[in-house]
Design a protein around this motif. Sequence first.
Motif, PDB file in Angstrom:
ATOM      1  N   VAL A  85       0.835  -1.200   0.000  1.00 19.17           N
ATOM      2  CA  VAL A  85       0.000   0.000   0.000  1.00 19.17           C
ATOM      3  C   VAL A  85       0.870   1.250   0.000  1.00 19.17           C
ATOM      4  CG1 VAL A  85      -1.653   1.371   1.344  1.00 19.17           C
ATOM      5  CG2 VAL A  85      -1.961  -1.096   1.141  1.00 19.17           C
ATOM      6  N   LEU A  86       1.875   1.268   0.855  1.00 19.85           N
ATOM      7  CA  LEU A  86       2.735   2.447   0.953  1.00 19.85           C
ATOM      8  C   LEU A  86       3.526   2.668  -0.336  1.00 19.85           C
ATOM      9  CD1 LEU A  86       3.885   2.081   4.652  1.00 19.85           C
ATOM     10  CD2 LEU A  86       2.136   3.614   3.706  1.00 19.85           C
ATOM     11  N   PHE A  87       4.003   1.579  -0.942  1.00 15.36           N
ATOM     12  CA  PHE A  87       4.698   1.720  -2.219  1.00 15.36           C
ATOM     13  C   PHE A  87       3.712   2.193  -3.290  1.00 15.36           C
ATOM     14  CE2 PHE A  87       6.359   0.359  -6.292  1.00 15.36           C
ATOM     15  CZ  PHE A  87       7.680   0.794  -6.211  1.00 15.36           C
ATOM     16  N   GLY A  88       2.527   1.580  -3.326  1.00 13.57           N
ATOM     17  CA  GLY A  88       1.526   1.954  -4.320  1.00 13.57           C
ATOM     18  C   GLY A  88       1.132   3.418  -4.220  1.00 13.57           C
ATOM     19  N   ALA A  89       0.940   3.906  -2.997  1.00 11.82           N
ATOM     20  CA  ALA A  89       0.595   5.313  -2.812  1.00 11.82           C
ATOM     21  C   ALA A  89       1.729   6.223  -3.269  1.00 11.82           C
ATOM     22  CB  ALA A  89       0.268   5.575  -1.345  1.00 11.82           C
ATOM     23  N   ALA A  90       2.960   5.768  -3.070  1.00 12.08           N
ATOM     24  CA  ALA A  90       4.132   6.574  -3.430  1.00 12.08           C
ATOM     25  C   ALA A  90       4.383   6.641  -4.930  1.00 12.08           C
ATOM     26  CB  ALA A  90       5.375   6.027  -2.721  1.00 12.08           C
ATOM     27  N   VAL A  91       3.779   5.726  -5.699  1.00 10.02           N
ATOM     28  CA  VAL A  91       4.033   5.716  -7.153  1.00 10.02           C
ATOM     29  C   VAL A  91       2.759   5.803  -7.986  1.00 10.02           C
ATOM     30  CG1 VAL A  91       6.187   4.394  -6.935  1.00 10.02           C
ATOM     31  CG2 VAL A  91       4.023   3.172  -7.361  1.00 10.02           C
ATOM     32  N   HIS A  92       1.603   5.908  -7.367  1.00  8.89           N
ATOM     33  CA  HIS A  92       0.343   5.745  -8.104  1.00  8.89           C
ATOM     34  C   HIS A  92       0.223   6.651  -9.329  1.00  8.89           C
ATOM     35  CE1 HIS A  92      -0.778   9.228  -5.692  1.00  8.89           C
ATOM     36  NE2 HIS A  92      -1.779   9.419  -6.543  1.00  8.89           N
ATOM     37  N   ASP A  93       0.722   7.860  -9.268  1.00 12.87           N
ATOM     38  CA  ASP A  93       0.603   8.808 -10.388  1.00 12.87           C
ATOM     39  C   ASP A  93       1.900   8.988 -11.166  1.00 12.87           C
ATOM     40  OD1 ASP A  93      -2.062   9.538 -10.488  1.00 12.87           O
ATOM     41  OD2 ASP A  93      -1.834  11.341  -9.276  1.00 12.87           O
ATOM     42  N   ILE A  94       2.840   8.077 -11.028  1.00 10.61           N
ATOM     43  CA  ILE A  94       4.152   8.273 -11.643  1.00 10.61           C
ATOM     44  C   ILE A  94       4.061   8.388 -13.169  1.00 10.61           C
ATOM     45  CG2 ILE A  94       4.817   5.842 -11.893  1.00 10.61           C
ATOM     46  CD1 ILE A  94       7.638   6.824 -10.781  1.00 10.61           C
ATOM     47  N   GLY A  95       3.000   7.870 -13.751  1.00 11.97           N
ATOM     48  CA  GLY A  95       2.810   8.000 -15.192  1.00 11.97           C
ATOM     49  C   GLY A  95       2.684   9.445 -15.654  1.00 11.97           C
ATOM     50  N   LYS A  96       2.409  10.353 -14.725  1.00 10.16           N
ATOM     51  CA  LYS A  96       2.336  11.771 -15.082  1.00 10.16           C
ATOM     52  C   LYS A  96       3.722  12.353 -15.353  1.00 10.16           C
ATOM     53  CE  LYS A  96      -2.102  12.596 -12.888  1.00 10.16           C
ATOM     54  NZ  LYS A  96      -2.889  13.381 -11.930  1.00 10.16           N
ATOM     55  N   ALA A  97       4.769  11.607 -15.037  1.00 13.95           N
ATOM     56  CA  ALA A  97       6.118  12.021 -15.442  1.00 13.95           C
ATOM     57  C   ALA A  97       6.261  11.888 -16.959  1.00 13.95           C
ATOM     58  CB  ALA A  97       7.177  11.175 -14.732  1.00 13.95           C
ATOM     59  N   HIS A 113      -1.959   8.388 -18.013  1.00 12.28           N
ATOM     60  CA  HIS A 113      -0.888   8.189 -17.032  1.00 12.28           C
ATOM     61  C   HIS A 113      -1.008   6.859 -16.303  1.00 12.28           C
ATOM     62  CE1 HIS A 113      -3.978   9.682 -14.218  1.00 12.28           C
ATOM     63  NE2 HIS A 113      -3.271   9.086 -13.263  1.00 12.28           N
ATOM     64  N   GLU A 114      -2.190   6.271 -16.289  1.00 13.82           N
ATOM     65  CA  GLU A 114      -2.382   5.027 -15.534  1.00 13.82           C
ATOM     66  C   GLU A 114      -1.609   3.875 -16.185  1.00 13.82           C
ATOM     67  OE1 GLU A 114      -6.639   4.854 -15.242  1.00 13.82           O
ATOM     68  OE2 GLU A 114      -6.693   6.619 -13.919  1.00 13.82           O
ATOM     69  N   LEU A 115      -1.892   3.574 -17.433  1.00 14.02           N
ATOM     70  CA  LEU A 115      -1.135   2.537 -18.129  1.00 14.02           C
ATOM     71  C   LEU A 115       0.308   2.980 -18.330  1.00 14.02           C
ATOM     72  CD1 LEU A 115      -0.958  -0.187 -19.511  1.00 14.02           C
ATOM     73  CD2 LEU A 115      -1.814   0.903 -21.623  1.00 14.02           C
ATOM     74  N   GLY A 116       0.494   4.272 -18.626  1.00 13.25           N
ATOM     75  CA  GLY A 116       1.853   4.797 -18.789  1.00 13.25           C
ATOM     76  C   GLY A 116       2.691   4.600 -17.540  1.00 13.25           C
ATOM     77  N   GLY A 117       2.085   4.784 -16.381  1.00  8.85           N
ATOM     78  CA  GLY A 117       2.798   4.586 -15.118  1.00  8.85           C
ATOM     79  C   GLY A 117       3.146   3.135 -14.886  1.00  8.85           C
ATOM     80  N   TYR A 118       2.197   2.264 -15.192  1.00 16.69           N
ATOM     81  CA  TYR A 118       2.447   0.822 -15.060  1.00 16.69           C
ATOM     82  C   TYR A 118       3.636   0.412 -15.932  1.00 16.69           C
ATOM     83  CZ  TYR A 118       1.730  -4.214 -15.429  1.00 16.69           C
ATOM     84  OH  TYR A 118       1.919  -5.571 -15.408  1.00 16.69           O
TER      85      TYR A 118
END
Length: 199
Positions: A70-82, A95-100
């Motif tokens: 959970v803590l890792f997921g919260a820390a990276v959930h929007d990383i696709g916005k990079a 950003h969702e698939l892009g982040g994955y």
Amino acid sequence: MASEALRRVLSDTGDPDPRPLPDRVVELLCKVGAPPRLAAHLRLVHDVAWRIVRWVEREFPDLEFDAESVLFGAAVHDIGKAVHREELSGPGHAHELGGYELLCDHGVEAELARFACTHGTWSEPGLPLEDLVVCLADKIWKGARIPLLEDLVVDRLVLSAGGRERWAVFAALDDLLDDIAADADLRLAFQARHPVSVR
């Protein structure tokens, strides 16, 4: 390579002084040159997720619950916005698939990378409690109360933990979320202090 603005947000201790991100996430954000505003958002959601996780662990000590994911997921959930930077200040789901994909390309296990996709899909049936908690943290950090999402979390806790009356679980979670929402303005101000992009 990390910009000065990114390094600043990763170490910002200004009010509300969110917890630092996990080292693995910091390294990844620096590697992909994440925008400072994104890093601020991830710190805030991670901090709120930490509070919810601690509550779950305290209230349901016998519950099988993967707090670290959970803590890792919260820390990276929007990383696709990079990658999809237009979604930092506008709507969109690319950003969702892009982040994955970004996470998987950088060696993150699919089991953890999934949070980049699931954080926006809380209404889909069958999501694990861990994913629902990340979704909840991503809403309540700014004071947004989503009754249907909160009901899903309560139902999952009652089903998983057993022996607790639904109304009691609801009331306890409601108190926690009210407490978290009370500081939403501080969190929004923290995020706004950091630029969307660096020239």
